[in-house]
Scaffold this motif. Structure first.
Motif, PDB file in Angstrom:
ATOM      1  N   ALA A  12       0.838  -1.210   0.000  1.00  0.00           N
ATOM      2  CA  ALA A  12       0.000   0.000   0.000  1.00  0.00           C
ATOM      3  C   ALA A  12       0.871   1.257   0.000  1.00  0.00           C
ATOM      4  N   LEU A  13       1.956   1.234   0.769  1.00  0.00           N
ATOM      5  CA  LEU A  13       2.881   2.373   0.816  1.00  0.00           C
ATOM      6  C   LEU A  13       3.548   2.574  -0.539  1.00  0.00           C
ATOM      7  N   LEU A  14       3.985   1.487  -1.150  1.00  0.00           N
ATOM      8  CA  LEU A  14       4.581   1.572  -2.485  1.00  0.00           C
ATOM      9  C   LEU A  14       3.601   2.214  -3.461  1.00  0.00           C
ATOM     10  N   ARG A  15       2.356   1.758  -3.425  1.00  0.00           N
ATOM     11  CA  ARG A  15       1.350   2.251  -4.374  1.00  0.00           C
ATOM     12  C   ARG A  15       0.919   3.692  -4.080  1.00  0.00           C
ATOM     13  N   LYS A  16       1.132   4.137  -2.870  1.00  0.00           N
ATOM     14  CA  LYS A  16       0.830   5.531  -2.531  1.00  0.00           C
ATOM     15  C   LYS A  16       1.720   6.473  -3.341  1.00  0.00           C
ATOM     16  N   TYR A  17       2.968   6.064  -3.554  1.00  0.00           N
ATOM     17  CA  TYR A  17       3.940   6.931  -4.231  1.00  0.00           C
ATOM     18  C   TYR A  17       4.297   6.461  -5.647  1.00  0.00           C
ATOM     19  N   ASN A  18       3.787   5.319  -6.064  1.00  0.00           N
ATOM     20  CA  ASN A  18       4.108   4.770  -7.385  1.00  0.00           C
ATOM     21  C   ASN A  18       2.837   4.305  -8.079  1.00  0.00           C
ATOM     22  N   LYS A  19       2.582   4.856  -9.255  1.00  0.00           N
ATOM     23  CA  LYS A  19       1.387   4.511 -10.036  1.00  0.00           C
ATOM     24  C   LYS A  19       1.733   3.798 -11.340  1.00  0.00           C
ATOM     25  N   GLU A  20       2.936   4.040 -11.882  1.00  0.00           N
ATOM     26  CA  GLU A  20       3.337   3.458 -13.157  1.00  0.00           C
ATOM     27  C   GLU A  20       3.454   1.937 -13.034  1.00  0.00           C
ATOM     28  N   PRO A  21       2.790   1.180 -13.921  1.00  0.00           N
ATOM     29  CA  PRO A  21       2.904  -0.279 -13.876  1.00  0.00           C
ATOM     30  C   PRO A  21       4.353  -0.769 -13.934  1.00  0.00           C
ATOM     31  N   PHE A  22       5.193  -0.083 -14.708  1.00  0.00           N
ATOM     32  CA  PHE A  22       6.598  -0.486 -14.807  1.00  0.00           C
ATOM     33  C   PHE A  22       7.273  -0.440 -13.438  1.00  0.00           C
ATOM     34  N   HIS A  23       7.035   0.636 -12.678  1.00  0.00           N
ATOM     35  CA  HIS A  23       7.669   0.771 -11.362  1.00  0.00           C
ATOM     36  C   HIS A  23       7.135  -0.260 -10.369  1.00  0.00           C
ATOM     37  N   ILE A  24       5.839  -0.522 -10.450  1.00  0.00           N
ATOM     38  CA  ILE A  24       5.242  -1.546  -9.576  1.00  0.00           C
ATOM     39  C   ILE A  24       5.847  -2.910  -9.911  1.00  0.00           C
ATOM     40  N   GLN A  25       5.918  -3.215 -11.194  1.00  0.00           N
ATOM     41  CA  GLN A  25       6.474  -4.509 -11.619  1.00  0.00           C
ATOM     42  C   GLN A  25       7.935  -4.649 -11.175  1.00  0.00           C
ATOM     43  N   HIS A  26       8.704  -3.577 -11.325  1.00  0.00           N
ATOM     44  CA  HIS A  26      10.110  -3.627 -10.907  1.00  0.00           C
ATOM     45  C   HIS A  26      10.206  -3.890  -9.404  1.00  0.00           C
ATOM     46  N   ALA A  27       9.380  -3.201  -8.619  1.00  0.00           N
ATOM     47  CA  ALA A  27       9.400  -3.389  -7.161  1.00  0.00           C
ATOM     48  C   ALA A  27       9.041  -4.829  -6.792  1.00  0.00           C
ATOM     49  N   LEU A  28       8.022  -5.371  -7.440  1.00  0.00           N
ATOM     50  CA  LEU A  28       7.614  -6.753  -7.169  1.00  0.00           C
ATOM     51  C   LEU A  28       8.704  -7.737  -7.582  1.00  0.00           C
ATOM     52  N   THR A  29       9.379  -7.443  -8.689  1.00  0.00           N
ATOM     53  CA  THR A  29      10.471  -8.307  -9.158  1.00  0.00           C
ATOM     54  C   THR A  29      11.618  -8.296  -8.158  1.00  0.00           C
ATOM     55  N   VAL A  30      12.021  -7.114  -7.732  1.00  0.00           N
ATOM     56  CA  VAL A  30      13.129  -7.023  -6.774  1.00  0.00           C
ATOM     57  C   VAL A  30      12.729  -7.681  -5.450  1.00  0.00           C
ATOM     58  N   GLU A  31      11.476  -7.539  -5.053  1.00  0.00           N
ATOM     59  CA  GLU A  31      11.000  -8.237  -3.856  1.00  0.00           C
ATOM     60  C   GLU A  31      11.203  -9.752  -4.000  1.00  0.00           C
ATOM     61  N   GLY A  32      10.750 -10.301  -5.118  1.00  0.00           N
ATOM     62  CA  GLY A  32      10.868 -11.741  -5.342  1.00  0.00           C
ATOM     63  C   GLY A  32      12.308 -12.214  -5.402  1.00  0.00           C
ATOM     64  N   GLU A 190       0.442 -10.574 -10.075  1.00  0.00           N
ATOM     65  CA  GLU A 190       0.155  -9.479  -9.143  1.00  0.00           C
ATOM     66  C   GLU A 190       0.154  -8.130  -9.851  1.00  0.00           C
ATOM     67  N   THR A 191       1.069  -7.941 -10.807  1.00  0.00           N
ATOM     68  CA  THR A 191       1.104  -6.680 -11.569  1.00  0.00           C
ATOM     69  C   THR A 191      -0.209  -6.486 -12.306  1.00  0.00           C
ATOM     70  N   GLU A 192      -0.727  -7.559 -12.904  1.00  0.00           N
ATOM     71  CA  GLU A 192      -1.987  -7.477 -13.641  1.00  0.00           C
ATOM     72  C   GLU A 192      -3.138  -7.203 -12.679  1.00  0.00           C
ATOM     73  N   ARG A 193      -3.135  -7.852 -11.546  1.00  0.00           N
ATOM     74  CA  ARG A 193      -4.213  -7.678 -10.560  1.00  0.00           C
ATOM     75  C   ARG A 193      -4.244  -6.241 -10.017  1.00  0.00           C
ATOM     76  N   ILE A 194      -3.043  -5.699  -9.755  1.00  0.00           N
ATOM     77  CA  ILE A 194      -2.926  -4.343  -9.192  1.00  0.00           C
ATOM     78  C   ILE A 194      -3.278  -3.303 -10.251  1.00  0.00           C
TER      79      ILE A 194
END
Length: 195
Positions: A12-32, A190-194
């Motif tokens: 939720a915090l990530l999404r508060k400051y990041n809206k671009e799908p590319f940035h969300i996907q990158h964050a999820l990738t680095v998390e994994g 998750e990127t698609e769902r978000i």
């Protein structure tokens, strides 16, 4: 190391400051990738912590690209995140925007894999499969050696990260490719769902 924020709160915090799908996907990738390395390196008990650091590492990049890793401490502290996690998040900007040196093995992994995941993803996108599942290290190495390919991904940072970890570059490439294979499907879903 214990996570100071739940995975759901971190997302939720990530999404508060990041809206671009590319940035969300990158964050999820680095998390994994961080979670894979935690298990690989014997830190399975801290896997969630490593993952959350990976998820939040670029918290300030989309809105404050000129202040990357400089604005993050404020955003994270406002969310109640402690100094150890803030240090970990900011350490991937070492020598670029901040002088927060990666000290813990987890911080060194983050430093090494952040740029590399971007390069591997760029290599995957030009494959017929658009996937890392069928990518070979040999093919990745060839792309890595071409300075024009994914020119925004700093080879210097990747190589410094490998050295910090005591890895040969080829070992870092192979391990990170394995890590991305392990989480590619979950990240896509998750990127698609978000999104």
């Amino acid at each position: 190391m214990k996570e100071q924020i739940s995975r759901e709160e971190a997302l939720a915090l990530l999404r508060k400051y990041n809206k671009e799908p590319f940035h969300i996907q990158h964050a999820l990738t680095v998390e994994g990738v961080m979670k894979w390395y935690a298990k690989e390196l014997g830190y399975a008990d801290a896997e969630a912590y490593w993952g959350i650091v990976g998820l939040l590492h670029d918290i300030d990049f989309e809105l404050y690209p000129e202040e990357h890793c400089l604005k993050a401490p404020q955003l994270l502290a406002e969310a109640g995140i402690g100094e150890d996690m803030i240090h970990a998040v900011c350490s991937h900007g070492y020598g670029l925007t901040v002088d927060v040196e990666p000290v813990h093995e987890m911080e060194k992994v983050l430093y090494a894999v952040d740029e590399l995941t971007g390069l591997i993803w760029a290599a995957a996108l030009i494959r017929p499969s658009k996937s890392v599942q069928d990518m070979e290290v040999k093919s990745l190495r060839k792309k890595y050696k071409s300075p024009a390919f994914a020119a925004g991904c700093s080879r210097e940072v990747i190589e410094k990260g490998a050295a910090m970890l005591g890895y040969e570059l080829s070992d870092l490439l192979e391990k990170t490719l394995c890590a991305m294979r392990s989480c590619e499907q979950a990240v896509a879903e998750e990127t698609e769902r978000i999104g």
